[in-house]
Design a protein around this motif. Structure first.
Motif: not given
Length: 154
Positions: A1-5, A90-93, A100-113
Protein backbone atom coordinates in the motif's frame (compact mmCIF):
# COMPACT_ATOMS: atom_id res chain seq x y z
CA UNK A 1 0.00 0.00 0.00
CA UNK A 2 1.40 3.38 -0.99
CA UNK A 3 1.17 6.90 0.33
CA UNK A 4 -2.22 8.49 0.78
CA UNK A 5 -1.80 12.12 1.72
CA UNK A 6 -4.10 15.11 1.68
CA UNK A 7 -3.03 18.55 2.84
CA UNK A 8 -4.79 21.91 2.85
CA UNK A 9 -2.99 25.24 3.00
CA UNK A 10 -4.85 28.42 3.93
CA UNK A 11 -3.37 31.84 3.20
CA UNK A 12 -3.62 34.79 5.57
CA UNK A 13 -5.47 33.09 8.44
CA UNK A 14 -4.14 31.53 11.62
CA UNK A 15 -4.82 28.10 13.06
CA UNK A 16 -7.34 29.40 15.62
CA UNK A 17 -9.44 30.85 12.79
CA UNK A 18 -9.20 27.65 10.75
CA UNK A 19 -10.17 25.58 13.79
CA UNK A 20 -13.16 27.82 14.56
CA UNK A 21 -14.45 27.59 10.99
CA UNK A 22 -13.94 23.81 10.90
CA UNK A 23 -15.69 23.41 14.25
CA UNK A 24 -18.67 25.39 12.92
CA UNK A 25 -18.72 23.40 9.67
CA UNK A 26 -18.57 20.00 11.39
CA UNK A 27 -21.23 21.06 13.91
CA UNK A 28 -23.55 21.91 11.01
CA UNK A 29 -22.81 18.43 9.65
CA UNK A 30 -23.70 16.98 13.07
CA UNK A 31 -20.13 15.94 13.95
CA UNK A 32 -18.10 16.94 16.99
CA UNK A 33 -14.41 17.79 16.90
CA UNK A 34 -12.33 16.20 19.64
CA UNK A 35 -8.65 15.78 20.40
CA UNK A 36 -7.25 12.54 18.97
CA UNK A 37 -3.87 10.88 18.65
CA UNK A 38 -2.62 12.34 15.36
CA UNK A 39 -0.16 9.46 15.06
CA UNK A 40 -3.01 6.95 14.68
CA UNK A 41 -3.21 6.79 10.88
CA UNK A 42 -6.42 4.76 11.02
CA UNK A 43 -8.42 7.60 12.56
CA UNK A 44 -10.40 9.93 10.34
CA UNK A 45 -9.03 13.16 11.73
CA UNK A 46 -6.59 15.94 10.95
CA UNK A 47 -3.52 17.72 12.28
CA UNK A 48 -3.80 21.50 12.28
CA UNK A 49 -0.45 23.31 12.44
CA UNK A 50 0.20 26.82 13.73
CA UNK A 51 0.53 29.52 11.12
CA UNK A 52 4.01 29.86 9.68
CA UNK A 53 4.55 33.01 7.68
CA UNK A 54 1.36 33.58 5.75
CA UNK A 55 0.23 29.95 5.62
CA UNK A 56 -1.64 27.61 7.97
CA UNK A 57 -1.37 23.91 7.16
CA UNK A 58 -4.06 21.30 7.76
CA UNK A 59 -3.03 17.67 7.23
CA UNK A 60 -5.88 15.20 6.90
CA UNK A 61 -5.24 11.66 8.10
CA UNK A 62 -5.53 8.55 6.05
CA UNK A 63 -9.33 8.53 5.77
CA UNK A 64 -10.25 9.17 2.14
CA UNK A 65 -13.69 10.75 2.50
CA UNK A 66 -13.71 13.30 -0.29
CA UNK A 67 -16.94 15.32 -0.43
CA UNK A 68 -17.16 16.52 3.17
CA UNK A 69 -13.48 17.41 3.37
CA UNK A 70 -13.63 19.46 0.18
CA UNK A 71 -16.73 21.23 1.46
CA UNK A 72 -14.92 21.91 4.76
CA UNK A 73 -11.95 23.54 2.99
CA UNK A 74 -14.28 25.72 0.92
CA UNK A 75 -16.18 26.68 4.07
CA UNK A 76 -12.98 27.95 5.74
CA UNK A 77 -12.16 29.91 2.57
CA UNK A 78 -15.65 31.41 2.43
CA UNK A 79 -15.78 32.39 6.13
CA UNK A 80 -12.43 34.22 6.04
CA UNK A 81 -12.39 35.13 2.34
CA UNK A 82 -8.98 33.50 2.05
CA UNK A 83 -7.32 31.64 -0.79
CA UNK A 84 -6.17 28.11 -0.24
CA UNK A 85 -4.78 24.99 -1.81
CA UNK A 86 -5.49 21.27 -1.54
CA UNK A 87 -2.64 18.93 -2.48
CA UNK A 88 -3.05 15.15 -2.48
CA UNK A 89 -1.17 11.97 -3.28
CA UNK A 90 -3.20 8.86 -4.04
CA UNK A 91 -1.54 5.49 -3.32
CA UNK A 92 1.81 6.75 -4.66
CA UNK A 93 0.24 6.45 -8.13
CA UNK A 94 -0.54 10.10 -8.83
CA UNK A 95 -1.04 13.49 -7.30
CA UNK A 96 -3.40 16.39 -7.74
CA UNK A 97 -4.29 19.79 -6.38
CA UNK A 98 -7.13 22.26 -6.15
CA UNK A 99 -6.88 26.03 -5.84
CA UNK A 100 -9.77 27.86 -4.18
CA UNK A 101 -10.72 31.36 -3.04
CA UNK A 102 -13.85 33.06 -1.65
CA UNK A 103 -15.19 29.58 -0.90
CA UNK A 104 -15.13 28.58 -4.56
CA UNK A 105 -12.88 26.13 -6.40
CA UNK A 106 -10.90 28.02 -9.05
CA UNK A 107 -8.71 25.34 -10.59
CA UNK A 108 -7.99 21.64 -10.35
CA UNK A 109 -5.17 19.43 -11.54
CA UNK A 110 -4.99 15.66 -11.41
CA UNK A 111 -1.95 13.91 -12.84
CA UNK A 112 -3.75 10.70 -13.78
CA UNK A 113 -7.41 10.18 -14.65
CA UNK A 114 -7.35 7.26 -17.08
CA UNK A 115 -7.30 4.39 -14.59
CA UNK A 116 -9.23 5.84 -11.66
CA UNK A 117 -11.30 8.71 -13.04
CA UNK A 118 -11.35 12.25 -11.77
CA UNK A 119 -11.74 13.13 -8.10
CA UNK A 120 -13.24 16.41 -9.33
CA UNK A 121 -16.23 14.95 -11.15
CA UNK A 122 -16.96 16.71 -14.43
CA UNK A 123 -14.72 19.69 -13.68
CA UNK A 124 -11.68 20.10 -15.93
CA UNK A 125 -8.60 18.84 -14.11
CA UNK A 126 -5.68 19.57 -16.42
CA UNK A 127 -4.72 22.68 -14.42
CA UNK A 128 -4.30 26.29 -15.50
CA UNK A 129 -0.70 27.41 -15.05
CA UNK A 130 -1.67 30.88 -16.29
CA UNK A 131 -3.32 31.46 -12.91
CA UNK A 132 0.09 31.38 -11.23
CA UNK A 133 1.20 34.62 -12.90
CA UNK A 134 4.57 35.37 -14.39
CA UNK A 135 7.72 33.67 -13.17
CA UNK A 136 9.82 36.21 -11.24
CA UNK A 137 12.55 37.62 -13.46
CA UNK A 138 10.90 36.55 -16.68
CA UNK A 139 10.21 39.02 -19.41
CA UNK A 140 7.56 39.26 -22.11
CA UNK A 141 7.07 36.07 -24.05
CA UNK A 142 8.08 33.74 -21.23
CA UNK A 143 5.70 31.02 -20.07
CA UNK A 144 3.84 31.67 -16.81
CA UNK A 145 5.01 28.35 -15.37
CA UNK A 146 7.80 26.38 -16.98
CA UNK A 147 7.00 22.77 -17.79
CA UNK A 148 9.18 20.21 -16.13
CA UNK A 149 10.30 17.22 -18.17
CA UNK A 150 8.38 14.00 -17.57
CA UNK A 151 10.91 11.62 -15.97
CA UNK A 152 9.11 8.64 -17.51
CA UNK A 153 9.73 9.98 -21.02
CA UNK A 154 13.49 10.29 -20.59
Amino acid sequence: MGTFRRTNLFYGVDHEQVYAALEEFWCREEHTLKVEDVNDVNRDSYALHERRGDWTVLEWTRGWEWDLRRRAQLYVSRVYDCPGLLVFIYDDDFWGCELFHHGTAIDQFQQEIDNIGSFFGDLPCQGRPDLAGPVPGSGPGHRACPRLPDPLQQ
